[in-house]
Design a protein around this motif. Structure first.
Motif, PDB file in Angstrom:
ATOM      1  N   GLU A 319      57.627  65.184 -25.022  1.00  0.00           N
ATOM      2  CA  GLU A 319      57.097  65.099 -23.646  1.00  0.00           C
ATOM      3  C   GLU A 319      56.029  66.318 -23.335  1.00  0.00           C
ATOM      4  O   GLU A 319      55.025  66.063 -22.719  1.00  0.00           O
ATOM      5  CB  GLU A 319      58.432  65.488 -22.816  1.00  0.00           C
ATOM      6  CG  GLU A 319      59.333  64.142 -22.589  1.00  0.00           C
ATOM      7  CD  GLU A 319      58.431  63.104 -22.154  1.00  0.00           C
ATOM      8  OE1 GLU A 319      57.677  63.099 -21.281  1.00  0.00           O
ATOM      9  OE2 GLU A 319      58.725  61.837 -22.428  1.00  0.00           O
ATOM     10  N   PHE A 320      56.156  67.401 -24.042  1.00  0.00           N
ATOM     11  CA  PHE A 320      55.377  68.320 -23.940  1.00  0.00           C
ATOM     12  C   PHE A 320      53.958  68.056 -24.532  1.00  0.00           C
ATOM     13  O   PHE A 320      52.820  68.342 -23.659  1.00  0.00           O
ATOM     14  CB  PHE A 320      55.772  69.719 -24.300  1.00  0.00           C
ATOM     15  CG  PHE A 320      56.496  70.497 -23.376  1.00  0.00           C
ATOM     16  CD1 PHE A 320      55.921  71.846 -22.675  1.00  0.00           C
ATOM     17  CD2 PHE A 320      57.707  70.151 -22.833  1.00  0.00           C
ATOM     18  CE1 PHE A 320      56.835  72.432 -21.862  1.00  0.00           C
ATOM     19  CE2 PHE A 320      58.528  70.902 -21.891  1.00  0.00           C
ATOM     20  CZ  PHE A 320      57.958  72.076 -21.448  1.00  0.00           C
ATOM     21  N   GLN A 321      54.029  67.483 -25.762  1.00  0.00           N
ATOM     22  CA  GLN A 321      52.656  67.101 -26.223  1.00  0.00           C
ATOM     23  C   GLN A 321      52.072  65.968 -25.533  1.00  0.00           C
ATOM     24  O   GLN A 321      50.770  65.981 -25.076  1.00  0.00           O
ATOM     25  CB  GLN A 321      52.821  66.618 -27.733  1.00  0.00           C
ATOM     26  CG  GLN A 321      53.318  67.696 -28.490  1.00  0.00           C
ATOM     27  CD  GLN A 321      52.253  68.608 -29.090  1.00  0.00           C
ATOM     28  OE1 GLN A 321      51.133  68.254 -28.956  1.00  0.00           O
ATOM     29  NE2 GLN A 321      52.750  69.941 -29.203  1.00  0.00           N
ATOM     30  N   ARG A 322      52.537  65.124 -24.933  1.00  0.00           N
ATOM     31  CA  ARG A 322      52.118  63.861 -24.191  1.00  0.00           C
ATOM     32  C   ARG A 322      51.476  64.386 -22.829  1.00  0.00           C
ATOM     33  O   ARG A 322      50.368  64.182 -22.363  1.00  0.00           O
ATOM     34  CB  ARG A 322      53.240  63.088 -23.869  1.00  0.00           C
ATOM     35  CG  ARG A 322      52.547  61.741 -23.074  1.00  0.00           C
ATOM     36  CD  ARG A 322      53.717  60.833 -23.083  1.00  0.00           C
ATOM     37  NE  ARG A 322      54.616  60.868 -22.449  1.00  0.00           N
ATOM     38  CZ  ARG A 322      54.913  60.310 -20.972  1.00  0.00           C
ATOM     39  NH1 ARG A 322      53.987  59.800 -20.649  1.00  0.00           N
ATOM     40  NH2 ARG A 322      55.889  60.791 -20.385  1.00  0.00           N
ATOM     41  N   ALA A 323      52.262  65.737 -22.249  1.00  0.00           N
ATOM     42  CA  ALA A 323      51.873  66.150 -20.967  1.00  0.00           C
ATOM     43  C   ALA A 323      50.574  66.900 -21.363  1.00  0.00           C
ATOM     44  O   ALA A 323      49.708  66.921 -20.378  1.00  0.00           O
ATOM     45  CB  ALA A 323      52.933  67.095 -20.280  1.00  0.00           C
ATOM     46  N   LYS A 324      50.696  67.559 -22.351  1.00  0.00           N
ATOM     47  CA  LYS A 324      49.305  68.327 -22.622  1.00  0.00           C
ATOM     48  C   LYS A 324      48.166  67.525 -22.836  1.00  0.00           C
ATOM     49  O   LYS A 324      46.808  67.675 -22.487  1.00  0.00           O
ATOM     50  CB  LYS A 324      49.479  69.259 -23.811  1.00  0.00           C
ATOM     51  CG  LYS A 324      50.437  70.450 -23.759  1.00  0.00           C
ATOM     52  CD  LYS A 324      50.712  71.223 -24.816  1.00  0.00           C
ATOM     53  CE  LYS A 324      51.705  72.577 -24.704  1.00  0.00           C
ATOM     54  NZ  LYS A 324      51.759  73.171 -26.074  1.00  0.00           N
ATOM     55  N   HIS A 328      49.183  66.356 -17.598  1.00  0.00           N
ATOM     56  CA  HIS A 328      50.362  66.051 -16.515  1.00  0.00           C
ATOM     57  C   HIS A 328      51.318  67.140 -16.514  1.00  0.00           C
ATOM     58  O   HIS A 328      51.836  67.663 -17.462  1.00  0.00           O
ATOM     59  CB  HIS A 328      50.981  64.692 -16.923  1.00  0.00           C
ATOM     60  CG  HIS A 328      50.187  63.515 -16.690  1.00  0.00           C
ATOM     61  ND1 HIS A 328      50.324  62.227 -17.358  1.00  0.00           N
ATOM     62  CD2 HIS A 328      49.028  63.345 -16.132  1.00  0.00           C
ATOM     63  CE1 HIS A 328      49.421  61.403 -17.167  1.00  0.00           C
ATOM     64  NE2 HIS A 328      48.519  61.879 -16.254  1.00  0.00           N
ATOM     65  N   PRO A 329      51.805  67.500 -15.278  1.00  0.00           N
ATOM     66  CA  PRO A 329      52.856  68.379 -15.193  1.00  0.00           C
ATOM     67  C   PRO A 329      54.388  67.537 -15.450  1.00  0.00           C
ATOM     68  O   PRO A 329      54.393  66.562 -15.415  1.00  0.00           O
ATOM     69  CB  PRO A 329      53.038  68.810 -13.678  1.00  0.00           C
ATOM     70  CG  PRO A 329      52.158  67.685 -12.876  1.00  0.00           C
ATOM     71  CD  PRO A 329      51.318  66.995 -14.141  1.00  0.00           C
ATOM     72  N   LEU A 385      61.481  65.352 -15.695  1.00  0.00           N
ATOM     73  CA  LEU A 385      60.870  64.306 -14.548  1.00  0.00           C
ATOM     74  C   LEU A 385      59.227  64.558 -15.161  1.00  0.00           C
ATOM     75  O   LEU A 385      58.304  65.285 -14.549  1.00  0.00           O
ATOM     76  CB  LEU A 385      61.019  65.086 -13.442  1.00  0.00           C
ATOM     77  CG  LEU A 385      62.311  65.317 -12.864  1.00  0.00           C
ATOM     78  CD1 LEU A 385      62.213  66.029 -11.510  1.00  0.00           C
ATOM     79  CD2 LEU A 385      63.057  63.797 -12.545  1.00  0.00           C
ATOM     80  N   PRO A 386      58.791  63.555 -15.943  1.00  0.00           N
ATOM     81  CA  PRO A 386      57.502  63.577 -16.401  1.00  0.00           C
ATOM     82  C   PRO A 386      56.613  63.217 -15.267  1.00  0.00           C
ATOM     83  O   PRO A 386      56.883  62.540 -14.466  1.00  0.00           O
ATOM     84  CB  PRO A 386      57.333  62.364 -17.352  1.00  0.00           C
ATOM     85  CG  PRO A 386      58.925  62.140 -17.621  1.00  0.00           C
ATOM     86  CD  PRO A 386      59.663  62.602 -16.510  1.00  0.00           C
ATOM     87  N   ARG A 432      54.415  79.662 -20.258  1.00  0.00           N
ATOM     88  CA  ARG A 432      55.867  79.721 -20.705  1.00  0.00           C
ATOM     89  C   ARG A 432      56.220  78.738 -21.778  1.00  0.00           C
ATOM     90  O   ARG A 432      55.827  77.740 -21.967  1.00  0.00           O
ATOM     91  CB  ARG A 432      56.809  79.292 -19.492  1.00  0.00           C
ATOM     92  CG  ARG A 432      56.944  80.528 -18.250  1.00  0.00           C
ATOM     93  CD  ARG A 432      57.522  80.235 -17.198  1.00  0.00           C
ATOM     94  NE  ARG A 432      57.305  78.970 -16.521  1.00  0.00           N
ATOM     95  CZ  ARG A 432      57.934  78.213 -15.803  1.00  0.00           C
ATOM     96  NH1 ARG A 432      59.097  78.571 -15.386  1.00  0.00           N
ATOM     97  NH2 ARG A 432      57.367  77.222 -15.190  1.00  0.00           N
ATOM     98  N   THR A 433      57.415  79.212 -22.657  1.00  0.00           N
ATOM     99  CA  THR A 433      57.651  78.418 -23.463  1.00  0.00           C
ATOM    100  C   THR A 433      58.769  77.463 -23.174  1.00  0.00           C
ATOM    101  O   THR A 433      59.233  77.590 -21.910  1.00  0.00           O
ATOM    102  CB  THR A 433      58.344  78.969 -24.725  1.00  0.00           C
ATOM    103  OG1 THR A 433      59.466  79.891 -24.054  1.00  0.00           O
ATOM    104  CG2 THR A 433      57.350  79.959 -25.333  1.00  0.00           C
ATOM    105  N   ILE A 434      59.212  76.608 -23.907  1.00  0.00           N
ATOM    106  CA  ILE A 434      60.292  75.470 -23.418  1.00  0.00           C
ATOM    107  C   ILE A 434      61.560  76.153 -23.150  1.00  0.00           C
ATOM    108  O   ILE A 434      62.183  75.950 -22.080  1.00  0.00           O
ATOM    109  CB  ILE A 434      60.514  74.331 -24.409  1.00  0.00           C
ATOM    110  CG1 ILE A 434      59.037  73.540 -24.611  1.00  0.00           C
ATOM    111  CG2 ILE A 434      61.647  73.556 -24.029  1.00  0.00           C
ATOM    112  CD1 ILE A 434      59.321  72.391 -25.843  1.00  0.00           C
TER     113      ILE A 434
END
Length: 467
Positions: A319-324, A328-329, A385-386, A432-434
């Motif tokens: 999800e973090f890779q896709r958001a980057k 997207h937040p 919540l993507p 911030r990290t996960i």
């Protein structure tokens, strides 16, 4: 049409003498071959008998056609020599009678006239060759090599027939075994056209043999597994490594248009006609269902059906890779069930489990389809919540309202089931990290939980507050 050769016992076994092996012109053990010579001239008969005996053959003599027929039917002869001009039965009549009772051995027609019509008729009746008797007796020296040549020809034909019979038996055994196999066994010619189809193939794909023979094997594959206009052989060229000891997985196409997961093992063999293929196809639907079930068990919480914490690590990374990638937040809700220890102590752990299941259903049904619900541990849930920009608190308030209005808990406990929810936000510019983000959401959740405890202690009627 020439007759087929007699049983091998009539022709004898291969000659093992050093002379024959050196000269290379002796195909059989001549002493084991009996020749029946039908001749009404006793003097000529003895000359032929003597000459052939010197060549290594054993010769019996019949004085006319009738005696010759009786003698042949009573004996076991590897070669027939028949004179055309005999009393009672002529040579052609003898051949006609014997050809009606069975296959003739290698047969030579002797004629004194040299008539081509007689020779042609003799060949039609099954004679192997004919020799013209000349007055000088030259034919006597011609007979041994003629006999040797026709014996050699018959030996070749006999061996070919044995090979063909062995092939037929092998094919019959293959078909018998293949037709009892549960797996599909399908053979293709060098163009990829199906030439063999067993019952197992019919069970998997729903076709009868008559529906598929002569058609390309690729008709049995889902369109996603090959290009529509590919030649039939392209599949085997691409997947030629799928030998019997290691199959490949693909997607089959049934007659009714439905797909079926299959595993294919491919073997090939070469003939003068080209390369042929046999494919063993196994329906792996049950295996795929088991694998999917195991995969679900590996990342799904057994009680609530939501994702489990073990699966969360990879899920967050994706999800973090896709958001980057799309800038997207992401929003996070850390949830704890209020008074859950009291529920377990007062009503038992079975009711406690039922409450957790009811909460998970409420979460899934209230949130968006793209939102991700994870059982974080015990009575805690994490919501991802993507693509949420400032809407995390809105999602929190929607959950609070849904819990207050829900009838899922009626009959389970005698007091309202409420949640403490902590919110956190992240966007691709956030350093911030996960772990830090989850800790922040956890801290906010505990702030909300303390506020709820204070409200319950003062018996406030207002809804829970959230940090």
């Amino acid at each position: 049409m020439r007759a087929s050769p007699p049983p091998s016992s009539s022709l004898g076994s291969s000659c093992q003498s050093s002379q024959c092996q050196t000269e290379g012109n002796c195909m059989t053990d001549l002493g084991s071959i009996r020749i029946l010579y039908m001749e009404d001239d006793p003097g000529l008969a003895r000359l032929v008998q003597k000459r052939l005996k010197r060549a290594g053959y054993f010769v019996d003599i019949a004085e006319d056609g009738e005696q010759g027929v009786e003698q042949y039917q009573a004996g076991d002869y590897g070669v027939l020599i028949v004179d055309q001009n005999m009393p009672i039965y002529s040579g052609l009549q003898v051949l006609e009678i014997l050809s009606q009772t069975g296959e003739l051995p290698p047969t030579i027609m002797l004629t004194g006239t040299g008539s081509e019509e007689t020779a042609v008729e003799a060949m039609k009746l099954g004679a192997s060759d004919y020799v013209v008797k000349d007055a000088a007796g030259g034919f006597l020296d011609l007979l041994p090599p003629v006999i040797e040549r026709i014996l050699k020809q018959y030996r070749i034909v006999e061996e070919r027939q044995r090979a063909e019979e062995a092939l037929r038996e092998s094919e019959a055994r293959f078909r018998a075994v293949a037709q009892t196999a549960v797996d599909a066994i399908i053979s293709m010619d060098s163009r990829g056209r199906m030439i063999f189809w067993n019952h197992g193939a019919g069970d998997i794909f729903g076709y009868d043999e008559t529906d598929v023979l002569g058609r390309p094997f690729t008709m049995l594959l889902d369109a996603t597994c090959h290009e529509k206009n590919d030649p039939p052989m392209s599949f085997f060229e691409v997947h030629g490594e799928a030998r019997m000891d290691r199959g490949i997985e693909s997607l089959g196409l049934r007659r009714d248009g439905t797909s079926v997961p299959i595993e294919l093992s491919i073997s090939n063999w070469e003939t003068i006609s080209g390369v042929f293929y046999t494919v063993i196809v196994r329906d792996i639907s049950e295996r795929k269902e088991s694998e999917a079930k195991l995969a679900r068990m590996a990342h799904t919480d057994a009680l609530t059906g939501t994702f489990n914490r073990h699966y969360l690590v990879g899920l967050l990374e994706r999800e973090f890779q896709r958001a980057k990638r799309y800038n997207h937040p992401i929003g996070f809700l850390m949830i704890d069930v209020n008074r859950f220890k009291q529920i377990n102590d007062q009503y038992g752990h079975t009711i406690g489990d039922d409450v957790l299941v009811a909460i998970s259903h409420e979460l899934v049904e209230t949130l968006r389809e793209s939102d991700i619900v994870v059982r974080y541990g015990g009575d805690e849930f994490l919501i991802i919540l993507p693509e949420t920009n400032g809407e995390t608190e809105i999602a929190r308030d929607r959950l609070v309202a849904a819990m207050a209005a829900s009838g899922r808990f009626v009959g389970l406990v005698d007091f309202p089931v409420t949640l403490s929810i902590g919110c956190a936000h992240w966007d691709p510019q956030d350093p911030r990290t996960i772990d830090r983000i989850l800790n922040d959401a956890d801290e906010e959740m505990y702030k909300a939980k303390r506020a709820n405890h204070e409200q319950e202690g003062s018996r406030a009627q207002a809804p829970p507050t959230f940090a």
